[in-house]
Design an enzyme around this catalytic site. Structure first.
Site, PDB file in Angstrom:
ATOM      1  N   PRO A  64       0.774  -1.242   0.000  1.00  0.00           N
ATOM      2  CA  PRO A  64       0.000   0.000   0.000  1.00  0.00           C
ATOM      3  C   PRO A  64       0.808   1.296   0.000  1.00  0.00           C
ATOM      4  CG  PRO A  64       0.068  -0.925   2.198  1.00  0.00           C
ATOM      5  CD  PRO A  64       0.760  -1.915   1.304  1.00  0.00           C
ATOM      6  N   CYS A  65       1.489   1.588  -1.107  1.00  0.00           N
ATOM      7  CA  CYS A  65       2.269   2.827  -1.168  1.00  0.00           C
ATOM      8  C   CYS A  65       1.364   4.059  -1.102  1.00  0.00           C
ATOM      9  CB  CYS A  65       3.167   2.851  -2.396  1.00  0.00           C
ATOM     10  SG  CYS A  65       2.335   2.551  -3.951  1.00  0.00           S
ATOM     11  N   HIS A  66       0.049   3.886  -1.323  1.00  0.00           N
ATOM     12  CA  HIS A  66      -0.865   5.026  -1.185  1.00  0.00           C
ATOM     13  C   HIS A  66      -0.950   5.502   0.263  1.00  0.00           C
ATOM     14  CE1 HIS A  66      -3.355   1.379  -0.672  1.00  0.00           C
ATOM     15  NE2 HIS A  66      -4.030   2.085   0.217  1.00  0.00           N
TER      16      HIS A  66
END
Length: 184
Positions: free
Chosen positions: A148-150
């Site tokens: 989850p780089c968001h």
């Protein structure tokens, strides 16, 4: 090319239409290896070419691959709000070194509904001055959404960058309750 050598890497792929646009998913025997946003024909062609050169074999379209079917199911249930965690085998072979270390920490240490600053994440992997390098690692993430780089944002409250586009990042953070729903 019908050899069954131990070193032969099979790569399967498919494209799925999702609430955040078409995604290209590809997997090896070891697990999901990449998720690519905005999967138009041109984007897919480039991504599949890169995969072929990195992994040494031409990816084969296989929408009914059990791993891809499960990945699609988990991404869809995540996007409809009924799943918080992905339980998929991941193939980390497209990323190494510091970037892999940072992404593994992100995957295991930043849960659904929370965010972390670039600098904080750098500190977690023992490189407190490496906020910019963490940004580069996020940009190199071969498994966005699933890894989850968001959830990585600027320490001053800015949303930071995102390979899938800022509108997609806002949607994902809103889905997780971190941001208010975008108005348009």
């Amino acid at each position: 090319m019908n050899s069954h050598g131990q070193d032969e890497q099979q790569v399967v792929w498919t494209v799925v239409d999702t609430a955040i646009g078409p995604l290209l998913l590809a997997a090896t025997r070891d697990g999901l290896v990449t998720v690519v946003f905005h999967a138009t024909d041109a984007v897919c062609e480039r991504a599949l070419g890169r995969l072929a050169s990195r992994l040494g074999t031409a990816p084969v379209e296989a929408p009914d691959s059990p791993l891809l079917t499960e990945a699609i199911r988990q991404i869809e249930t995540y996007l409809d709000g009924s799943r918080r965690d992905f339980e998929l085998p991941l193939d980390w072979s497209l990323i190494s070194g510091f970037n892999r270390e940072v992404l593994r920490e992100l995957a295991s240490g930043v849960p659904y509904g929370s965010v972390v600053g670039y600098g904080d994440l750098a500190g977690r992997v023992g490189q407190p001055g490496a906020a910019q390098a963490v940004g580069a690692a996020m940009g190199a993430n071969p498994l966005p959404v699933v890894v989850p780089c968001h959830r990585v944002v600027e320490s001053d409250g800015g949303i930071g960058g995102f390979g899938g586009g800022l509108e997609t990042k806002r949607k994902l953070l809103a889905l997780e309750g971190v941001l208010p729903e975008p108005l348009f």
